[in-house]
Design a protein around this motif. Structure first.
Motif, PDB file in Angstrom:
ATOM      1  N   UNK A 125       0.834  -1.209   0.000  1.00 16.22           N
ATOM      2  CA  UNK A 125       0.000   0.000   0.000  1.00 16.22           C
ATOM      3  C   UNK A 125       0.866   1.256   0.000  1.00 16.22           C
ATOM      4  N   UNK A 126       1.920   1.273   0.823  1.00 11.00           N
ATOM      5  CA  UNK A 126       2.813   2.428   0.877  1.00 11.00           C
ATOM      6  C   UNK A 126       3.550   2.611  -0.455  1.00 11.00           C
ATOM      7  N   UNK A 161      -5.550  -4.537  -5.188  1.00  6.12           N
ATOM      8  CA  UNK A 161      -5.928  -3.307  -5.891  1.00  6.12           C
ATOM      9  C   UNK A 161      -7.338  -2.854  -5.523  1.00  6.12           C
ATOM     10  N   UNK A 162      -8.248  -3.786  -5.341  1.00  4.04           N
ATOM     11  CA  UNK A 162      -9.605  -3.418  -4.943  1.00  4.04           C
ATOM     12  C   UNK A 162      -9.606  -2.776  -3.552  1.00  4.04           C
ATOM     13  N   UNK A 163      -8.778  -3.289  -2.644  1.00  2.00           N
ATOM     14  CA  UNK A 163      -8.683  -2.710  -1.298  1.00  2.00           C
ATOM     15  C   UNK A 163      -8.100  -1.295  -1.324  1.00  2.00           C
ATOM     16  N   UNK A 164      -7.367  -0.968  -2.375  1.00  2.00           N
ATOM     17  CA  UNK A 164      -6.781   0.365  -2.513  1.00  2.00           C
ATOM     18  C   UNK A 164      -7.718   1.317  -3.255  1.00  2.00           C
ATOM     19  N   UNK A 165      -8.916   0.844  -3.588  1.00  2.00           N
ATOM     20  CA  UNK A 165      -9.909   1.702  -4.226  1.00  2.00           C
ATOM     21  C   UNK A 165      -9.996   1.570  -5.741  1.00  2.00           C
ATOM     22  N   UNK A 166      -9.205   0.692  -6.333  1.00  2.00           N
ATOM     23  CA  UNK A 166      -9.266   0.482  -7.782  1.00  2.00           C
ATOM     24  C   UNK A 166     -10.487  -0.366  -8.125  1.00  2.00           C
ATOM     25  N   UNK A 167     -11.071  -0.096  -9.295  1.00  2.00           N
ATOM     26  CA  UNK A 167     -12.232  -0.835  -9.767  1.00  2.00           C
ATOM     27  C   UNK A 167     -11.905  -1.489 -11.101  1.00  2.00           C
TER      28      UNK A 167
END
Length: 189
Positions: A125-126, A161-167
């Motif tokens: 994430x970082x 990627x989904x947890x980071x807000x990507x769709x």
């Protein structure tokens, strides 16, 4: 909290000894593609202006260690049929538009060489946030609407990627990688 030091490949690309040291300092057994890119393509892509590669270093036991790297680029995106007009509008600005230009996080990987990952000095994430921060510098200068990542159809990658807000956008027709996006507006809020 660790202080990260970012070194652009462009700053050292002409010093073969430093570049070789960096390449030899990196390993990612979870995704051999990121090793292949770094070893076989990053220098050529840098010199051709196709992408920019950044190395993230941090202090560990009194030494500067390579923690990971990312590569970013501007990419032409042609969305496959079936992508909703809502997603097309977020990415391109127009609901009926199939083609547009996006920012691409093309490579993103933590370093596993000598078990440096087990020191938990940087998270995925970082590392992704550092890449997005660099993209946002460019965005403030030239604009743009979306950041895209591409990944293999592997559960933990999709979840990350989904947890980071990507769709999810679609599956690339050529290399069959899954493509995910995040709108710049979502990053700014």
């Amino acid at each position: 909290m660790i202080d990260y030091n970012t070194i652009a490949l462009s700053e050292v690309v002409d010093d073969e000894e430093i570049v070789q040291f960096i390449i030899d300092s990196f390993s990612c057994p979870l995704n051999p593609e990121v090793e292949t890119f770094l070893r076989d393509k990053s220098i050529e892509f840098e010199r051709l202006g196709l992408s920019r590669t950044y190395f993230i270093f941090g202090q560990y036991k009194g030494e500067k260690k390579l923690l990971g790297y990312y590569a970013i680029a501007v990419k032409h995106l042609s969305m496959v049929n079936g992508v909703s007009n809502r997603i097309r509008k977020i990415i391109s600005g127009y609901s009926g538009r199939k083609d547009c230009t996006v920012y691409l996080v093309g490579q993103l990987a933590k370093n596993y060489k000598d078990r440096i990952d087990q020191a938990h000095l940087i998270t995925g994430r970082q590392l992704l946030q550092l890449a997005i921060d660099k993209i946002m510098v460019v965005h403030r200068i030239i604009g743009g609407r979306a950041v895209v990542v591409e990944c293999e159809d592997i559960g933990y990658l999709k979840r990350f990627y989904e947890e980071q807000g990507f769709q999810w956008v679609d599956k690339d027709k050529t290399d069959h990688l899954l493509r995910y996006y995040i709108g710049i507006d979502s990053i700014l809020t």
